[in-house]
Design an enzyme around this catalytic site. Structure first.
Site, PDB file in Angstrom:
ATOM      1  N   GLU A 124       2.538 -15.241  27.495  1.00  0.00           N
ATOM      2  CA  GLU A 124       2.877 -14.765  28.837  1.00  0.00           C
ATOM      3  C   GLU A 124       4.142 -13.913  28.744  1.00  0.00           C
ATOM      4  O   GLU A 124       4.890 -14.005  27.768  1.00  0.00           O
ATOM      5  CB  GLU A 124       3.150 -15.944  29.777  1.00  0.00           C
ATOM      6  N   LYS A 126       7.940 -13.199  29.636  1.00  0.00           N
ATOM      7  CA  LYS A 126       9.081 -14.043  29.998  1.00  0.00           C
ATOM      8  C   LYS A 126       9.863 -13.351  31.110  1.00  0.00           C
ATOM      9  O   LYS A 126      10.612 -12.404  30.874  1.00  0.00           O
ATOM     10  CB  LYS A 126       9.984 -14.292  28.792  1.00  0.00           C
ATOM     11  N   ASP A 128      12.550 -12.604  34.044  1.00  0.00           N
ATOM     12  CA  ASP A 128      14.000 -12.774  34.124  1.00  0.00           C
ATOM     13  C   ASP A 128      14.376 -13.076  35.568  1.00  0.00           C
ATOM     14  O   ASP A 128      14.779 -12.203  36.333  1.00  0.00           O
ATOM     15  CB  ASP A 128      14.703 -11.511  33.630  1.00  0.00           C
ATOM     16  N   TYR A 236       3.977 -20.283  36.370  1.00  0.00           N
ATOM     17  CA  TYR A 236       3.721 -20.309  34.924  1.00  0.00           C
ATOM     18  C   TYR A 236       3.248 -21.671  34.407  1.00  0.00           C
ATOM     19  O   TYR A 236       2.934 -21.799  33.230  1.00  0.00           O
ATOM     20  CB  TYR A 236       4.925 -19.819  34.116  1.00  0.00           C
ATOM     21  N   LYS A 323      12.069 -13.432  22.096  1.00  0.00           N
ATOM     22  CA  LYS A 323      12.901 -12.513  22.862  1.00  0.00           C
ATOM     23  C   LYS A 323      12.947 -11.130  22.220  1.00  0.00           C
ATOM     24  O   LYS A 323      12.830 -10.985  21.007  1.00  0.00           O
ATOM     25  CB  LYS A 323      14.310 -13.077  23.017  1.00  0.00           C
ATOM     26  N   CYS A 417      49.853  11.552  13.497  1.00  0.00           N
ATOM     27  CA  CYS A 417      48.431  11.824  13.308  1.00  0.00           C
ATOM     28  C   CYS A 417      47.980  11.330  11.927  1.00  0.00           C
ATOM     29  O   CYS A 417      48.611  11.654  10.914  1.00  0.00           O
ATOM     30  CB  CYS A 417      48.172  13.319  13.442  1.00  0.00           C
ATOM     31  N   CYS A 420      47.194  14.833   9.873  1.00  0.00           N
ATOM     32  CA  CYS A 420      48.212  15.828   9.495  1.00  0.00           C
ATOM     33  C   CYS A 420      49.642  15.333   9.637  1.00  0.00           C
ATOM     34  O   CYS A 420      50.589  16.068   9.334  1.00  0.00           O
ATOM     35  CB  CYS A 420      48.032  17.097  10.324  1.00  0.00           C
ATOM     36  N   CYS A 435      47.012  14.382  18.979  1.00  0.00           N
ATOM     37  CA  CYS A 435      47.840  14.946  17.923  1.00  0.00           C
ATOM     38  C   CYS A 435      48.428  16.259  18.424  1.00  0.00           C
ATOM     39  O   CYS A 435      47.731  17.061  19.065  1.00  0.00           O
ATOM     40  CB  CYS A 435      46.984  15.179  16.683  1.00  0.00           C
ATOM     41  N   CYS A 441      46.597  20.858  12.080  1.00  0.00           N
ATOM     42  CA  CYS A 441      45.774  19.675  11.819  1.00  0.00           C
ATOM     43  C   CYS A 441      44.377  20.063  11.351  1.00  0.00           C
ATOM     44  O   CYS A 441      43.666  20.818  12.022  1.00  0.00           O
ATOM     45  CB  CYS A 441      45.673  18.823  13.083  1.00  0.00           C
TER      46      CYS A 441
END
Length: 682
Positions: A124, A126, A128, A236, A323, A417, A420, A435, A441
């Site tokens: 079946e 499941k 929720d 169920y 699940k 940084c 750099c 930075c 950089c």
């Protein structure tokens, strides 16, 4: 006499872990079963519970007497009458993989005699929702209970009676003294969307998900509220009063449908492969269902075999929930590393204890920015919930502070940084750290190069994006200053596919030509965050030359039109990053030059304030602003009585309305282009 030092039991840490997990599980049990307001997902709860079970299996002698691993729910809510179930409402065990499915089926066979090996299984969906038990006396609905703690539930009869698809009278059951039906109350997706939309329109709090909405509806003390909610009941099982000629679970569900109850689709199979095939099909099509499901329930189909197999303390041996791959999981944050993006933004990346989320092993997760770390209250060593839906990049959903270890470490923002070593800045009140070494950089190099050579910056025609990237990848260009060193690599360049002698010479000529520029262009070309063409023009007008701009204080920068607090700090920090100054000095040494800037007077739009709004088809707003400033206009972001003209493109909104209400002159794009042509700006 001196006190003897306290001896720490070698099992002390294990018991401490167990106690911590038990406390957390009890808190979430209360939130889920009693308050119907879970703060973590089912899969996250399962992860915590499995950690406790693993400890209990490894150290059975240390198992705590109040462990919730054998209980189902929590104490019922006091607001409703509490009634004991005739038959305990147990939970289900879980499997999460094909191997675990095979292990479940093997355990079934181990408990059955040879003649009943490999029984038929019923499958079946499941659902929720919220599990409930319904009682019918001589066919008439009489009582509804929640699961509660599995043994005692809450009487929600009046609320259940309001569910529209629930039969309140069963004509075929008038000869049955007591019929007990169990099932799930849920809220279909469409109804959930309508309910939240109505809540938003009324300015009320919305529900997090359909399960919370369904459970919250059934827990209303006023049945009229439940009656107004779009709830549905799906049966169920039949736990009392099932006719004796019905001998299977699939037959029991067929009987429920015959009585007028909704049930989920049913399939039967004997082999693990067939069960897996149905599971895979359901997983693929779950999004098409009108209600939420989180997996599939697998039951031994024969009711007689179910009775033979019996029960564990909290679940039947003959059934399990298969699940779906968890879209969330719980794991530990082991460390944080910092990455620098192409715009200089520092992004923290969490290094995780590997965990499976959505069928994928996750070991890294983005933490977005330093502000997000503060919002989460995150520390290295924390247990965190990781979320992943579909192909979405995993993210941290929350921190389980209750499971924080004593040696957890705070996460500090780097001061320099990691690429750099230029200073890192985080403006007050901002979440994004950056930075400051924009010109130097390596992480920002490609973006800086592409912007530097663009038409409205240094305008180096013939040095397109693809060649820039290629030269950078080859190591020929690291910073924008290296563009002017390209002629020293002539022999290498002429051998590249797509570049001949003539193309290279044309490229060199464009580079040489670009050396003679203007101060506004050069400022714009530097790529300082927040400094567009119009702001670059304003800075050049205010300071006249680069040294004065480099030395400007925050207060002086704020006095420049269109320079706000954030942009002022960006400019200030940029010119105090040593590596940026090194690149600028190298550019000047290599021949880039301009004349000190003096704003022209007697320009056609001198003294006029313009506002640009809407979308222009021939150019962007920044370019339009630059043209206006070149003609002497001041460009503002808002319309007032002092506004001379509003340039209105397509989809101009409130600014156009305000201009009309104030009687301000409005120009469309065609009239603006004619103005530029008149003054030789096109």
């Amino acid at each position: 006499m001196n006190d003897l030092p306290k001896q720490t039991s070698p099992n002390h840490d294990i018991v401490s872990q167990m106690r911590q997990l038990i406390t957390v599980l009890k808190q979430h049990n209360h939130a889920y079963y009693v308050l119907d307001n879970p703060t973590i997902s089912d899969s996250e709860y399962d992860d915590i519970r499995k950690r406790l079970i693993a400890l209990e299996e490894q150290y059975p002698q240390l198992r705590q007497p109040d462990s919730p691993t054998d209980s189902v729910g929590d104490k019922p809510l006091p607001a409703f009458m509490q009634i004991k179930h005739d038959i305990a409402m147990l939970s289900l065990g879980n499997v999460f993989s094909y191997d675990e499915l095979i292990a479940f089926m093997r355990r079934i066979n181990d408990r059955l005699d040879q003649s009943h090996q490999n029984p038929e299984y019923e499958m079946e969906l499941k659902l929720d929702g919220l599990a409930v038990s319904l009682k019918y006396v001589h066919g008439k609905f009489s009582q509804a209970l929640t699961r509660g703690d599995g043994r005692v539930g809450e009487d929600i009869t009046l609320n259940i009676k309001t569910i529209r698809n629930l039969p309140l009278f069963l004509p075929k059951c008038t000869n049955i003294d007591l019929l007990e039906i169990r099932g799930e109350v849920l809220m279909p997706k469409a109804g959930f969307a309508r309910l939240n939309k109505q809540a938003i329109e009324r300015g009320e709090k919305t529900f997090a998900n359909p399960r919370n909405a369904a459970a919250g509806s059934l827990r209303q003390l006023n049945p009229a509220i439940a009656a107004a909610r779009p709830l549905a009941f799906f049966g169920y099982s039949v736990n009392q009063g099932l006719p004796s000629d019905i001998t299977s679970q699939s037959g029991a569900l067929a009987y429920l449908r015959e009585l007028g109850f909704e049930t989920t689709p049913v399939q039967t199979a004997r082999s693990a492969k067939d069960i897996q095939a149905y599971y895979d099909d359901v997983a693929r099509t779950r999004s098409d269902l009108p209600f939420e499901i989180d997996g599939m329930v697998i039951k031994v189909n024969s009711l007689a075999l179910q009775e033979d197999l019996g029960f564990l303390s909290r679940e039947p041996r003959w059934a399990t929930a298969y699940k779906f791959a968890a879209e969330s999981a719980v794991t530990r944050l082991m460390a944080v590393e910092w990455q620098v993006g192409r715009t200089g933004q520092l992004t923290p990346v969490g290094k995780l204890e590997p965990v499976s989320v959505g069928g994928v092993t996750v070991s890294n997760v983005t933490l977005h920015n330093f502000g997000e770390i503060g919002r989460l209250g995150l520390m290295v060593g924390d247990m965190v919930s990781i979320h992943r839906a579909g192909d979405v990049i995993p993210k941290v959903g929350g921190v389980m502070v209750d499971l924080r270890p004593s040696d957890a470490q705070s996460i500090e923002l780097p001061t320099s940084c990691p690429v750099c070593e230029s200073p890192v800045v985080l403006p007050e009140g901002e979440a994004l750290a950056r930075c400051t070494g924009g010109l130097f950089c390596a992480a920002q190099a490609k973006e800086a190069l592409i912007h530097f050579v663009s038409r409205r910056a240094m305008d180096i025609d013939g040095l397109g994006k693809q060649w820039l990237i290629s030269f950078h990848d080859m190591g020929l260009i690291k910073t924008v200053a290296d563009i002017y060193r390209l002629p020293t690599h002539q022999q290498t360049l002429v051998t590249l596919e797509g570049l001949g002698e003539k193309s290279v010479q044309n490229m060199f000529a464009a580079i040489e030509k670009s050396k003679a520029t203007t101060l506004p262009r050069f400022i714009f070309a530097l790529g300082i965050r927040g400094v567009g063409e119009s702001t670059a023009m304003n800075l050049a007008t205010a300071f006249g030359d680069l040294p004065q701009l480099q030395q400007a204080s925050i207060d002086k920068l704020l006095s420049v039109p269109d320079v706000g607090e954030i942009t002022a700090h960006n400019i200030y920090d940029f010119f105090r990053a040593v590596h940026n100054i090194e690149v600028i000095n190298a550019l000047i040494t290599l021949g880039v030059h301009w004349q000190p800037f003096t704003a022209q007077t007697d320009l056609p739009l001198d003294g006029q304030t313009w506002v640009v709004t809407g979308t222009l088809s021939a150019m962007g707003r920044d370019e339009a602003k630059a043209h206006l400033q070149a003609l002497g206009a001041k460009v503002s972001g808002s319309v007032s009585a002092k506004t001379a003209v509003v340039l209105a493109g397509e989809k101009a909104g409130s600014k156009l309305d305000k201009a009309n209400s104030l009687g301000v002159t409005v120009l469309d794009e065609s009239a603006f282009l004619a103005l530029l042509h008149e003054h030789q700006r096109t």
